[in-house]
Structures are given as structure tokens and as C-alpha cells.
Design a protein around this motif. Structure first.
Motif, short mmCIF file in Angstrom:
data_model
loop_
_atom_site.label_atom_id
_atom_site.label_comp_id
_atom_site.label_asym_id
_atom_site.label_seq_id
_atom_site.Cartn_x
_atom_site.Cartn_y
_atom_site.Cartn_z
N GLY A 119 0.75 -1.24 0.15
CA GLY A 119 0.16 -0.03 0.07
C GLY A 119 0.85 1.16 -0.08
N GLY A 120 0.89 2.14 -1.03
CA GLY A 120 1.61 3.23 -1.33
C GLY A 120 3.02 2.93 -1.15
N ILE A 121 3.89 3.51 -0.19
CA ILE A 121 5.38 3.35 -0.09
C ILE A 121 5.48 1.97 0.57
CG2 ILE A 121 5.69 4.42 2.15
CD1 ILE A 121 7.97 4.87 -1.05
N GLY A 122 4.63 1.46 1.05
CA GLY A 122 4.90 0.06 1.26
C GLY A 122 5.10 -1.10 0.34
N ILE A 123 5.04 -0.38 -0.93
CA ILE A 123 5.36 -1.55 -2.23
C ILE A 123 6.80 -1.69 -1.92
CG2 ILE A 123 6.08 0.37 -3.62
CD1 ILE A 123 4.13 -2.90 -4.58
N HIS A 143 0.69 -7.15 -5.66
CA HIS A 143 -0.44 -6.05 -6.11
C HIS A 143 -0.01 -4.65 -5.32
CE1 HIS A 143 -3.60 -8.86 -6.70
NE2 HIS A 143 -2.97 -9.86 -6.38
N TYR A 144 -0.10 -3.73 -5.98
CA TYR A 144 0.16 -2.45 -5.71
C TYR A 144 -1.05 -1.36 -5.60
CZ TYR A 144 3.18 1.86 -6.05
OH TYR A 144 4.09 2.79 -5.67
N CYS A 145 -1.30 -0.98 -4.34
CA CYS A 145 -2.43 -0.15 -3.87
C CYS A 145 -2.13 1.27 -3.61
CB CYS A 145 -3.08 -0.66 -2.98
SG CYS A 145 -3.41 -2.49 -2.89
N CYS A 146 -2.39 2.08 -4.58
CA CYS A 146 -2.11 3.67 -4.54
C CYS A 146 -3.31 4.57 -4.61
CB CYS A 146 -0.82 3.86 -5.43
SG CYS A 146 0.13 5.07 -4.95
N ARG A 147 -3.07 5.65 -4.42
CA ARG A 147 -4.27 6.58 -4.67
C ARG A 147 -4.66 6.86 -6.00
NH1 ARG A 147 -3.50 11.34 0.11
NH2 ARG A 147 -3.74 9.83 1.89
N LEU A 158 8.32 -1.93 -12.58
CA LEU A 158 7.40 -3.28 -12.21
C LEU A 158 6.91 -3.71 -13.28
CD1 LEU A 158 5.97 -2.03 -8.72
CD2 LEU A 158 7.85 -3.23 -9.03
N ARG A 159 6.34 -3.16 -14.10
CA ARG A 159 5.68 -3.59 -15.27
C ARG A 159 6.64 -4.37 -16.09
NH1 ARG A 159 2.52 2.22 -15.99
NH2 ARG A 159 0.36 1.66 -15.62
N GLN A 160 7.78 -3.80 -16.31
CA GLN A 160 8.78 -4.60 -17.33
C GLN A 160 9.17 -5.90 -16.74
OE1 GLN A 160 12.01 -2.17 -18.44
NE2 GLN A 160 13.07 -3.92 -19.52
N ALA A 161 9.38 -5.92 -15.30
CA ALA A 161 10.14 -7.05 -14.40
C ALA A 161 8.99 -8.11 -14.35
CB ALA A 161 10.67 -6.53 -13.18
N ARG A 165 2.00 -10.49 -13.59
CA ARG A 165 2.27 -11.08 -12.05
C ARG A 165 1.69 -9.57 -11.41
NH1 ARG A 165 7.15 -14.90 -11.70
NH2 ARG A 165 6.31 -16.77 -11.87
N LEU A 166 2.02 -8.56 -11.97
CA LEU A 166 1.85 -7.20 -11.30
C LEU A 166 0.30 -6.69 -11.48
CD1 LEU A 166 2.56 -4.52 -9.98
CD2 LEU A 166 3.03 -3.68 -12.34
N VAL A 167 -0.63 -6.40 -10.34
CA VAL A 167 -1.99 -5.98 -10.28
C VAL A 167 -1.96 -4.60 -9.78
CG1 VAL A 167 -4.25 -6.51 -10.06
CG2 VAL A 167 -2.61 -8.43 -10.32
N LEU A 168 -2.43 -3.68 -10.62
CA LEU A 168 -2.49 -2.22 -10.05
C LEU A 168 -3.77 -2.08 -9.61
CD1 LEU A 168 -0.45 -0.76 -12.71
CD2 LEU A 168 0.61 -1.29 -10.68
N HIS A 169 -3.79 -1.40 -8.29
CA HIS A 169 -5.05 -0.83 -7.65
C HIS A 169 -4.90 0.66 -7.56
CE1 HIS A 169 -6.23 -5.29 -6.96
NE2 HIS A 169 -4.95 -5.22 -6.75
N PHE A 170 -5.82 1.41 -8.15
CA PHE A 170 -5.83 2.79 -7.98
C PHE A 170 -6.93 3.46 -7.45
CE2 PHE A 170 -2.39 2.55 -11.44
CZ PHE A 170 -1.40 2.73 -10.66
N ASP A 171 -7.24 4.05 -6.38
CA ASP A 171 -8.43 4.52 -5.70
C ASP A 171 -9.06 5.51 -6.94
OD1 ASP A 171 -7.56 3.43 -3.42
OD2 ASP A 171 -7.01 5.29 -2.19
#
Length: 320
Positions: A119-123, A143-147, A158-161, A165-171
Motif C-alpha cells: 500500500g503506497g510506499i509499502g510497495i 499487488h500495488y495499491c495507491c491513490r 514493475l511492469r517490465q520486470a 504478475r503485477l496487479v495495480l489498484h488505484f483509488d
């Protein structure tokens, strides 16, 4: 006995600084003398010494095996001086003292599947974990959660690497933006859940993971900020090694009372999350209010976080 980092300090230099967003800067640190920095594992963090009484912890975000340390640091508007000082003072070429890496947030590499939620900088610790799991060819999702996308750091990397497997969650994305930790935890047998981010967000993810039926040993987390309540009934503390007795008032921390009496207490977060002020308990029963000790360690009642915990007994005897 209190934890000390004095004997492990390393003189480091900011090899590179990149400002990824308006409030997140990424720092790459190398040893100032050109030597190799100590190896680290995914989930590890370091202490960054910003002043005599200003020490902060930051997760390492690069792949284990790297010869430098990479930190992603949010310029927190509620900063007590740490992140604000770093953003103002740590330019490329600046020198800073750091500790050797410590890891209280290790990966369970034997897991059948790992769900990493930042969550946020917790990535930041999740990135190192994702690299480690990918190198081992282990099953995982990140999973990357950000505003919003504009406030998310590391996105291109992250997208390239990690691809799908990367899932983005934007508020600010209405359709499909919100994460469902309970469903993620229950979707596959043998899943281990990892989370780092703001305290309230972490509490919710942990609760959802356990509601999905995951046992405690399959839910992993590390707090870097937490709300703490230090209030309670007054009690006595005897600092055995210093031969000092203090009264801890209803709105006072043990650490504050001891420091006022001249006892040296090493602290960092002052929120019960980093473990710097952990001390051995010789007598009495602590009232644990930290987020650092495990439930099993709290049940033993032989350690206490001096910055936030109190006493259930009228007196504590501490090895300090």
C-alpha cells in the motif's frame, strides 16, 4: 538488554537519487569507501542515521544480491523529521551512516503461492520479495495499491520486470480498482499473504487474510508506522543495570521517564514498530502495546518496548 546499532554502522554515499513522484524519492546507496555492502535478503530493512536522536528504518527495494541498497522514501506530510530531512538533505554524493540490514519480514520460500500487497510506499519490501520469488521460479502475484497512478513509484520497472504478475489498484479508477484480500487469500491452497503500508490499510488486509482462513503463520507483515496509546495507571520501573528507580506517569512512556532520570535509552520510531528500544524484563508483567514483538514473544513477558508499552503489575524490573 536494549538493541544497539552502534557497532554495525556503515558510512554510505548516495550514489544516485531519482524523484519518481512529487513526494517519493528513490535513493541508491553504496559504501563510501568503495567496499561491498553486506548482503541482504528480501524483506530486510536498514536504519538510516539522520542525527544523534534521529534514526529511521527503510526497506530495501532492490533485488537480493545487489551490491547497492535502494530505498524508496515518501516525504510524509506528518513527518516527525525523518523523511523531511532525507528529502531536503540527501542529494547525489551526500554521505550518511546506515546500519547493516536486518530482516524481521522474511519470505517463506516453501510457500505454494505468495500474495504480495503493498500500500503506497509499502510497495518497497514487496519489490525485493517479488524479485526473490521470481529468481526462485516460485508462484506469486504482486499487488500495488495507491491513490492514483501519478502517485505510484517504480511503475515502469514493475511492469517490465513482473508483467501480468503485477496487479495495480488505484483509488481513482472506479472499475476493478479495489483490492479484495480475502478472495486473494482464499483463491489458492497453501497461500502466504504479505502486506506493508499504512497502519489502517495493513490492519484491514491482515483481518481479511485471517477471515479467509489463513493461519497466523501464513500472514506476514511489518509495520513502519502505528498509532500508539501510552496512557494508563502510574507504575514503578527499576532500571537494574543503572540502579535507577523511576515513576512512570499516566501519560508518560517508560523511555521518557528513564531518559529524564539520566538512563540512556536508544530509540528510533517511538511508535513500537522498529524494536530499537526493546529491553529485557527481569520482574513484573508488561502491558504490550507494540507492533514489533510476536504474539508468542509477548506471551513470554520477558521483553518490552520502552517507547510505548506499560505495566500490568505495579512494578517492572528492567535490564537497562
Amino acid at each position: 538488554m536494549t538493541i544497539s546499532i552502534e557497532n554495525t554502522l556503515i558510512n554510505a554515499r548516495v550514489q544516485r537519487r531519482d524523484d519518481h513522484t512529487d513526494d517519493i524519492a528513490v535513493f541508491e546507496l553504496a559504501a563510501a569507501d568503495g567496499s561491498s555492502l553486506p548482503a541482504f535478503e528480501a524483506g530486510a530493512h536498514i536504519d538510516v542515521v539522520l542525527g544523534p536522536d534521529l534514526i529511521r528504518q527503510y526497506s530495501l527495494s532492490n533485488a537480493p544480491g545487489a551490491t547497492t541498497y535502494r530505498l524508496g522514501i515518501l516525504n510524509d506530510p506528518n513527518s516527525r523529521g525523518g523523511s523531511r530531512s532525507i528529502h531536503a538533505d540527501l542529494k547525489a554524493g551526500a554521505e550518511v551512516q546506515i546500519s547493516a540490514p536486518r530482516n524481521h519480514f522474511p519470505l517463506a520460500m516453501e510457500a505454494e503461492h505468495s500474495v504480495l500487497i503493498g500500500g503506497g510506499i509499502g510497495i518497497t519490501p514487496m519489490i525485493a520479495m517479488a524479485y526473490a520469488l521470481q529468481a526462485a521460479n516460485n508462484s506469486f502475484e504482486l499487488h500495488y495499491c495507491c491513490r492514483s497512478e501519478s502517485r505510484a513509484a517504480f511503475l515502469d520497472e514493475l511492469r517490465q520486470a513482473f508483467g501480468d504478475r503485477l496487479v495495480l489498484h488505484f483509488d481513482d479508477v472506479e472499475a476493478g480498482g479495489r483490492i479484495d484480500p480475502k478472495s486473494l487469500a482464499a483463491a489458492r491452497p497453501g497461500t502466504h499473504l504479505y502486506v506493508c503500508g499504512p497502519g489502517g490499510f495493513m490492519d484491514w488486509v491482515i483481518e481479511q487474510g485471517k477471515a479467509a482462513g489463513l493461519p497466523d503463520q501464513q500472514v506476514h507483515f511489518e509495520y513502519f508506522n502505528a498509532d500508539v496509546d501510552i496512557s494508563g495507571e502510574a507504575f514503578e520501573v527499576y532500571a537494574e543495570a543503572s540502579d535507577v528507580t523511576v515513576q512512570v506517569g499516566p501519560e508518560e512512556s517508560i523511555a521518557s521517564a528513564l531518559k529524564a532520570a539520566g538512563v540512556r535509552v536508544q530509540m528510533s520510531c517511538e511508535e513500537g514498530v522498529c524494536g530499537t528500544c526493546i529491553c529485557d524484563v527481569s520482574e513484573g508483567t508488561p502491558d504490550h502495546r507494540d507492533h514489533f514483538l510476536t504474539e508468542e514473544e509477548k506471551e513470554d513477558n520477558d521483553q518490552i518496548a520502552l517507547c510505548c508499552s506499560r505495566a500490568k503489575s505495579s512494578r517492572l524490573v528492567l535490564d537497562i
